[in-house]
Write a protein that holds these residues in place. Structure first.
Motif, PDB file in Angstrom:
ATOM      1  N   SER A  72     -16.472   2.619  53.650  1.00 36.57           N
ATOM      2  CA  SER A  72     -16.417   1.410  53.116  1.00 36.57           C
ATOM      3  C   SER A  72     -15.097   0.621  53.467  1.00 36.57           C
ATOM      4  O   SER A  72     -13.993   1.342  53.356  1.00 36.57           O
ATOM      5  CB  SER A  72     -16.855   1.166  51.717  1.00 36.57           C
ATOM      6  N   ALA A  73     -14.959  -0.644  53.521  1.00 40.23           N
ATOM      7  CA  ALA A  73     -13.848  -1.359  53.799  1.00 40.23           C
ATOM      8  C   ALA A  73     -12.941  -0.972  52.602  1.00 40.23           C
ATOM      9  O   ALA A  73     -11.809  -0.985  52.730  1.00 40.23           O
ATOM     10  CB  ALA A  73     -14.038  -2.850  53.742  1.00 40.23           C
ATOM     11  N   VAL A  74     -13.420  -1.102  51.135  1.00 36.50           N
ATOM     12  CA  VAL A  74     -12.320  -0.819  49.995  1.00 36.50           C
ATOM     13  C   VAL A  74     -11.999   0.850  50.148  1.00 36.50           C
ATOM     14  O   VAL A  74     -10.754   0.996  50.076  1.00 36.50           O
ATOM     15  CB  VAL A  74     -13.290  -0.698  48.839  1.00 36.50           C
ATOM     16  N   GLN A  75     -12.743   1.658  50.566  1.00 40.96           N
ATOM     17  CA  GLN A  75     -12.180   2.879  50.669  1.00 40.96           C
ATOM     18  C   GLN A  75     -11.191   3.034  51.951  1.00 40.96           C
ATOM     19  O   GLN A  75     -10.131   3.649  51.587  1.00 40.96           O
ATOM     20  CB  GLN A  75     -13.192   3.934  51.120  1.00 40.96           C
ATOM     21  N   ALA A  76     -11.368   2.556  52.887  1.00 40.25           N
ATOM     22  CA  ALA A  76     -10.439   2.412  54.095  1.00 40.25           C
ATOM     23  C   ALA A  76      -9.077   1.694  53.759  1.00 40.25           C
ATOM     24  O   ALA A  76      -8.211   2.209  53.976  1.00 40.25           O
ATOM     25  CB  ALA A  76     -11.168   1.528  55.347  1.00 40.25           C
ATOM     26  N   GLU A  77      -9.246   0.676  53.071  1.00 46.15           N
ATOM     27  CA  GLU A  77      -7.988  -0.157  52.583  1.00 46.15           C
ATOM     28  C   GLU A  77      -7.362   1.059  51.554  1.00 46.15           C
ATOM     29  O   GLU A  77      -5.955   1.001  51.647  1.00 46.15           O
ATOM     30  CB  GLU A  77      -8.320  -1.490  51.974  1.00 46.15           C
ATOM     31  N   GLN A  78      -7.999   1.573  50.774  1.00 55.23           N
ATOM     32  CA  GLN A  78      -6.922   2.539  49.610  1.00 55.23           C
ATOM     33  C   GLN A  78      -6.684   3.599  50.494  1.00 55.23           C
ATOM     34  O   GLN A  78      -5.388   4.030  50.045  1.00 55.23           O
ATOM     35  CB  GLN A  78      -8.167   2.946  48.686  1.00 55.23           C
ATOM     36  N   ALA A  79      -7.259   4.043  51.452  1.00 56.51           N
ATOM     37  CA  ALA A  79      -6.671   5.077  52.287  1.00 56.51           C
ATOM     38  C   ALA A  79      -5.454   4.942  52.880  1.00 56.51           C
ATOM     39  O   ALA A  79      -4.516   5.527  53.176  1.00 56.51           O
ATOM     40  CB  ALA A  79      -7.711   5.781  53.123  1.00 56.51           C
ATOM     41  N   LEU A  80      -5.604   3.774  53.575  1.00 55.96           N
ATOM     42  CA  LEU A  80      -4.714   3.122  54.522  1.00 55.96           C
ATOM     43  C   LEU A  80      -3.271   2.806  53.528  1.00 55.96           C
ATOM     44  O   LEU A  80      -1.987   2.857  53.925  1.00 55.96           O
ATOM     45  CB  LEU A  80      -4.711   2.043  55.276  1.00 55.96           C
ATOM     46  N   GLY A  81      -3.526   2.431  52.274  1.00 55.85           N
ATOM     47  CA  GLY A  81      -2.671   1.856  51.300  1.00 55.85           C
ATOM     48  C   GLY A  81      -2.481   0.486  51.138  1.00 55.85           C
ATOM     49  O   GLY A  81      -2.329  -0.329  52.401  1.00 55.85           O
ATOM     50  N   PRO A  82      -2.807  -0.123  50.013  1.00 51.40           N
ATOM     51  CA  PRO A  82      -2.899  -1.569  49.747  1.00 51.40           C
ATOM     52  C   PRO A  82      -1.618  -2.125  50.449  1.00 51.40           C
ATOM     53  O   PRO A  82      -1.595  -3.293  51.013  1.00 51.40           O
ATOM     54  CB  PRO A  82      -2.947  -1.625  48.447  1.00 51.40           C
ATOM     55  N   ALA A  83      -0.346  -1.592  50.328  1.00 52.67           N
ATOM     56  CA  ALA A  83       0.942  -2.017  50.741  1.00 52.67           C
ATOM     57  C   ALA A  83       0.669  -2.331  52.474  1.00 52.67           C
ATOM     58  O   ALA A  83       1.424  -3.487  52.745  1.00 52.67           O
ATOM     59  CB  ALA A  83       2.078  -1.261  50.295  1.00 52.67           C
ATOM     60  N   THR A  84       0.164  -1.289  52.946  1.00 52.98           N
ATOM     61  CA  THR A  84       0.099  -1.283  54.434  1.00 52.98           C
ATOM     62  C   THR A  84      -0.619  -2.425  54.678  1.00 52.98           C
ATOM     63  O   THR A  84      -0.277  -2.987  55.796  1.00 52.98           O
ATOM     64  CB  THR A  84      -0.385   0.182  54.899  1.00 52.98           C
ATOM     65  N   VAL A  85      -1.839  -2.645  54.283  1.00 51.79           N
ATOM     66  CA  VAL A  85      -2.802  -3.602  54.552  1.00 51.79           C
ATOM     67  C   VAL A  85      -2.196  -5.010  54.317  1.00 51.79           C
ATOM     68  O   VAL A  85      -2.240  -5.969  55.009  1.00 51.79           O
ATOM     69  CB  VAL A  85      -4.102  -3.541  53.534  1.00 51.79           C
ATOM     70  N   ALA A  86      -1.483  -5.091  53.093  1.00 53.87           N
ATOM     71  CA  ALA A  86      -0.763  -6.505  52.975  1.00 53.87           C
ATOM     72  C   ALA A  86       0.200  -6.711  53.947  1.00 53.87           C
ATOM     73  O   ALA A  86       0.574  -7.825  54.188  1.00 53.87           O
ATOM     74  CB  ALA A  86      -0.059  -6.271  51.528  1.00 53.87           C
TER      75      ALA A  86
END
Length: 245
Positions: A55-69
């Motif tokens: 899911s998009a939420v799972q992917a964001e958590q795995a990438l790291g919220p700081a990375t996505v930000a």
């Protein structure tokens, strides 16, 4: 006589004193390892659509919220950052850098799961799979978000034709034909849609309509003409306009 301190109380006292018991240390290490493993798995599947089915939420958590930000930091909004990465995905797709294109589309999707172009780009990449199921699933998601987009309609219709060629299920042929008809209605200059529609008519033995679609596509782009289809059509019905013999 002193009573022994219960184990749970001892643990609480150690935690209160800032001393981590061995069990807590192991649990912390396990959690960190699990997070690292998930992140590694995501990065390892970055060329797979939707990071391999997260899911998009799972992917964001795995990438790291700081990375996505950080990815979104140079743009006024995450949605605009998402559009940027989907445009880059198309550019890499044109250059045939498929893995890089897939990663850009995946990032676009994480940044904004409502970006239709992210699903479309991943669907186009998946269309090279031996079977069209994944491409159809992704392209249907793109069309749900942009139901009048002629290119999305055309690509999804083509995917249904591919599945018809494999399964010979009339339902797939009917769906593909309807999608391609809608694509040409939305954009009469969509040459590829006309050529694919010509093939759909050919499968239904509607040869006169197939020729008409061929010529409408040719009028926009001669490069879109499918000469294999032309050869097949000529065995059943001469070109009414006499262009092809």
């Amino acid at each position: 006589m002193k009573l022994p301190i219960p184990v749970f109380l001892l643990t609480a006292l150690l935690l209160g004193a800032g001393l981590q018991p061995t069990l807590a240390q192991r649990a912390g290490k396990a959690a960190k390892t699990a997070t690292a493993d998930t992140r590694e798995a995501v990065l390892g599947s970055r060329s797979q659509p939707l990071f391999g089915g997260l899911s998009a939420v799972q992917a964001e958590q795995a990438l790291g919220p700081a990375t996505v930000a950080g990815l979104a930091g140079s743009f006024p909004s995450r949605a605009e950052a998402s559009q940027f990465f989907s445009r880059k995905g198309y550019e890499y797709l044109v250059e045939n850098q498929r893995d890089t294109a897939a990663y850009r589309f995946n990032l676009a999707w994480v940044l904004d799961p409502s970006n239709a172009n992210a699903y479309h780009g991943l669907g186009v990449l998946a269309s090279s799979n031996p079977t069209p199921e994944q491409a159809i699933e992704l392209l249907e998601k793109s069309l749900t978000l942009a139901p009048t987009n002629s290119s999305f309609l055309s690509d999804l219709g083509t995917s249904y034709l591919i599945r018809y060629e494999q399964s010979k299920k009339k339902k797939d042929l009917k769906t593909g034909t309807e999608l391609l008809q809608k694509a040409t209605t939305q954009d009469p200059a969509n040459a590829n849609a006309w050529q694919q529609l010509a093939r759909a008519y050919y499968y239904q033995e509607q040869y006169a309509q197939a020729w008409e679609a061929v010529h409408k596509g040719q009028a926009t782009s001669i490069a879109s003409v499918d000469f294999g289809l032309i050869a097949d059509l000529l065995t059943h019905l001469p070109d009414p306009k006499g262009t092809y013999k």
